[in-house]
Design a protein around this motif. Structure first.
Motif, PDB file in Angstrom:
ATOM      1  N   LEU A  61       0.758  -1.493   0.366  1.00 36.68           N
ATOM      2  CA  LEU A  61      -0.381  -0.310  -0.462  1.00 36.68           C
ATOM      3  C   LEU A  61       1.031   1.128  -0.030  1.00 36.68           C
ATOM      4  CD1 LEU A  61      -3.042  -1.425   2.558  1.00 36.68           C
ATOM      5  CD2 LEU A  61      -3.231  -0.809  -0.076  1.00 36.68           C
ATOM      6  N   THR A  62       2.517   0.509   0.298  1.00 35.32           N
ATOM      7  CA  THR A  62       2.921   1.727   0.342  1.00 35.32           C
ATOM      8  C   THR A  62       4.170   1.751  -0.688  1.00 35.32           C
ATOM      9  OG1 THR A  62       3.841   2.114   2.674  1.00 35.32           O
ATOM     10  CG2 THR A  62       2.627   3.267   2.516  1.00 35.32           C
ATOM     11  N   PRO A  63       4.947   2.628  -1.357  1.00 38.56           N
ATOM     12  CA  PRO A  63       6.121   2.652  -2.195  1.00 38.56           C
ATOM     13  C   PRO A  63       7.132   1.883  -0.606  1.00 38.56           C
ATOM     14  CG  PRO A  63       5.280   4.553  -2.290  1.00 38.56           C
ATOM     15  CD  PRO A  63       4.922   4.397  -1.660  1.00 38.56           C
ATOM     16  N   ASN A  64       8.564   0.549  -1.066  1.00 38.02           N
ATOM     17  CA  ASN A  64       9.438   0.565  -0.776  1.00 38.02           C
ATOM     18  C   ASN A  64      10.369   0.617  -1.587  1.00 38.02           C
ATOM     19  OD1 ASN A  64       8.194  -1.067   1.581  1.00 38.02           O
ATOM     20  ND2 ASN A  64       6.980  -1.618   0.407  1.00 38.02           N
ATOM     21  N   LEU A  65      11.925   0.928  -1.103  1.00 39.73           N
ATOM     22  CA  LEU A  65      13.412   1.782  -1.096  1.00 39.73           C
ATOM     23  C   LEU A  65      13.951   0.131  -1.098  1.00 39.73           C
ATOM     24  CD1 LEU A  65      13.021   5.158  -1.569  1.00 39.73           C
ATOM     25  CD2 LEU A  65      12.897   3.936  -3.097  1.00 39.73           C
ATOM     26  N   GLY A  66      15.231  -0.371  -2.100  1.00 42.70           N
ATOM     27  CA  GLY A  66      15.793  -0.667  -1.932  1.00 42.70           C
ATOM     28  C   GLY A  66      16.339  -0.416  -2.302  1.00 42.70           C
ATOM     29  N   VAL A  67      18.580  -1.121  -1.925  1.00 41.56           N
ATOM     30  CA  VAL A  67      19.354  -0.557  -2.631  1.00 41.56           C
ATOM     31  C   VAL A  67      19.927  -1.834  -2.967  1.00 41.56           C
ATOM     32  CG1 VAL A  67      21.340   0.252  -2.740  1.00 41.56           C
ATOM     33  CG2 VAL A  67      20.419   1.734  -2.200  1.00 41.56           C
ATOM     34  N   VAL A  68      19.954  -2.384  -4.642  1.00 44.41           N
ATOM     35  CA  VAL A  68      20.594  -3.413  -5.747  1.00 44.41           C
ATOM     36  C   VAL A  68      21.919  -3.265  -5.676  1.00 44.41           C
ATOM     37  CG1 VAL A  68      19.852  -4.766  -7.327  1.00 44.41           C
ATOM     38  CG2 VAL A  68      18.360  -3.660  -6.712  1.00 44.41           C
ATOM     39  N   ASP A  69      23.150  -4.159  -5.118  1.00 45.25           N
ATOM     40  CA  ASP A  69      24.031  -3.987  -5.421  1.00 45.25           C
ATOM     41  C   ASP A  69      24.513  -5.286  -6.568  1.00 45.25           C
ATOM     42  OD1 ASP A  69      27.001  -4.729  -5.382  1.00 45.25           O
ATOM     43  OD2 ASP A  69      27.090  -4.781  -3.053  1.00 45.25           O
ATOM     44  N   VAL A  70      25.268  -4.883  -8.218  1.00 45.39           N
ATOM     45  CA  VAL A  70      24.887  -5.440  -8.545  1.00 45.39           C
ATOM     46  C   VAL A  70      26.818  -6.341  -8.547  1.00 45.39           C
ATOM     47  CG1 VAL A  70      25.471  -5.413 -11.200  1.00 45.39           C
ATOM     48  CG2 VAL A  70      24.282  -4.108 -10.176  1.00 45.39           C
ATOM     49  N   ASP A  71      27.537  -5.595  -8.614  1.00 42.56           N
ATOM     50  CA  ASP A  71      28.481  -6.741  -8.676  1.00 42.56           C
ATOM     51  C   ASP A  71      29.570  -5.844  -7.666  1.00 42.56           C
ATOM     52  OD1 ASP A  71      29.384  -3.990 -10.108  1.00 42.56           O
ATOM     53  OD2 ASP A  71      29.124  -5.301 -12.000  1.00 42.56           O
ATOM     54  N   GLY A  72      29.318  -5.168  -6.898  1.00 42.16           N
ATOM     55  CA  GLY A  72      29.899  -4.478  -5.975  1.00 42.16           C
ATOM     56  C   GLY A  72      31.008  -3.471  -6.052  1.00 42.16           C
TER      57      GLY A  72
END
Length: 432
Positions: A195-206
């Protein structure tokens, strides 16, 4: 649990200026010294400042009125009063500020430390030193401080994410976010879990990373505000790339091809430019029966969009999707903002509206009413307890043409005139 608040209305008022004072020098051997009343200090501004540590407008839900401090009054011996400090309110990156009455965009705040003045403090009133003339070397005239600007403003938060997850409810967006980042969104197998936005940081390859936003699920009619429509679409505007998640297995009786076209139609109806935002398709739930057949049909129906078969539940294909998204982001511009943002990405500091007319005069039964920003400000800054100040105010009224305008409306000596909250008797006089 932190409550996400992305739209609030608040009242702001700049501080009033400090009053100028009437004072005279009192020196030994100088029995009648000249004027020595100092000016008042400027009132504080109300300033919004971006703090990257904030992610919601929650603080403004509980306090909605903000008033900056007033300037210090002038002092004797020609000393000016001190200016007041500004009232600085912290807001998260992505905050847009609108005048609630006119709908005008006042500021678009995106970077840490960025500032915008949304209500200016009033200037300090002048002390009697400033009114000395050869004809009146010892005036008993001083102004009150100018009132600070006041207004209601609307704050709207648009998340600053590189990538947005879009799609119908329950297609697996939250599960995908939890798999590729450290975010822990609420996940359950029923519509509108998010019901509300969630944020996440995606670490791709360091070495590479990007911010991914899991946004509330779209439904038909979202562009008209149906469901969470406008709340959702506001956040989509900020993203540079969209991952369109579809339930490729059609596990709830949905058709993935039809769903894909419906979502894009909602984007187009809200803003044509959103429909042309770069997209990749995450064909989710490949671990379920019927997914392979639907994948082939989907690729034939939508040949121009990159499709990545994944299973967020088993993590199948997720790595390939993440690397493809990171590669695409490196080729895209940093800030593809839409609508108002494209006109000026720099902060737009509030500017005062030009005054249309100096004043207007109208009649209410036996009362004559004079209105206008400038003349009402003069009333607020005049000290009517001093005869010299009253005489100076009357001189300004005649010079501005108020007396002639009242006479033209039929005012006669003894009639009552209202300006702001003050009532006056109309007395014709000769200019000095």
């Amino acid at each position: 649990m932190t409550v996400f608040v992305d739209s609030v209305k608040i009242y702001v008022k700049g501080g009033d200026g400090g009053n100028g004072i009437v004072a005279f020098r009192r020196e030994k051997y100088v029995p009648k010294g000249g004027p020595a009343g100092g000016d008042g200090g400027k009132g504080g501004d109300v300033v919004l400042e971006v703090d990257e540590g904030l992610s919601t407008l929650l603080d403004f839900r509980y306090q909605r009125h903000f008033k900056a401090p007033r300037g210090q009054n002038g002092k004797s011996k020609g000393q000016h009063g001190a200016d007041a400090e500004d009232l600085v309110l912290k807001v998260p990156p992505g905050t847009m500020v609108y005048d609630d009455e006119t709908g005008e965009l006042l500021a678009d705040l995106t970077r840490h430390g960025q500032r915008a003045v949304i209500a200016r403090g009033g200037r300090g009133g002048r002390g009697n030193m400033r009114f000395a003339t050869p004809a009146n070397p010892a005036p008993e005239i001083a102004e009150k401080g100018e009132p600070g600007e006041e207004r209601w403003v609307r704050l709207e938060l648009k998340l600053l994410a590189d990538v947005g997850l879009i799609g119908f409810p329950s297609v697996g967006k939250s599960t995908l976010l939890s798999v590729v980042s450290a975010a822990k969104p609420k996940i359950a197998p029923y519509p509108f879990t998010t019901l509300t936005p969630n944020l996440g940081v995606v670490d791709v390859d360091g070495e590479r990373s990007f911010v991914l936003a899991d946004l509330p699920g779209l439904i038909e009619g979202a562009h008209q505000g149906v469901g969470l429509g406008h709340q959702f679409l506001r956040h989509v505007e900020r993203t540079r790339l969209l991952i369109h998640v579809v339930d490729i297995a059609g596990s709830e009786g949905r058709d993935p091809v039809e769903d894909y076209h419906k979502i894009n139609e909602e984007l187009r109806l809200y803003d044509e430019r959103l429909a042309s935002r770069p997209q990749v398709v995450a064909a989710n739930k490949m671990d379920l029966p019927g997914a392979a057949e639907n994948l082939e049909r989907f690729r034939r129906a939508v040949p121009d969009v990159p499709v990545y078969p994944i299973s967020a539940a088993t993590r199948q294909g997720v790595r390939e999707l993440v690397y493809a998204v990171a590669d695409l982001l490196e080729k895209l511009p940093k800030e593809p903002f839409t609508r108002e943002e494209t006109e000026a990405n720099e902060v737009k500091v509030f500017r005062a509206e030009p005054e249309p007319e100096p004043f207007t005069v109208r009649r209410e039964n036996e009362l004559f009413v004079v209105e206008g920003p400038r003349i009402e400000k003069l009333v607020a800054m005049t000290d009517f307890s001093r005869e010299d100040s009253v005489r100076y105010f009357a001189h300004l009224m005649r010079r501005m043409g108020v007396e002639d305008a009242l006479r033209a409306k039929g005012a006669k000596p003894g009639d009552t005139v209202r300006i702001g909250d003050m009532l006056f008797d109309f007395l014709e006089g000769e200019d000095e």
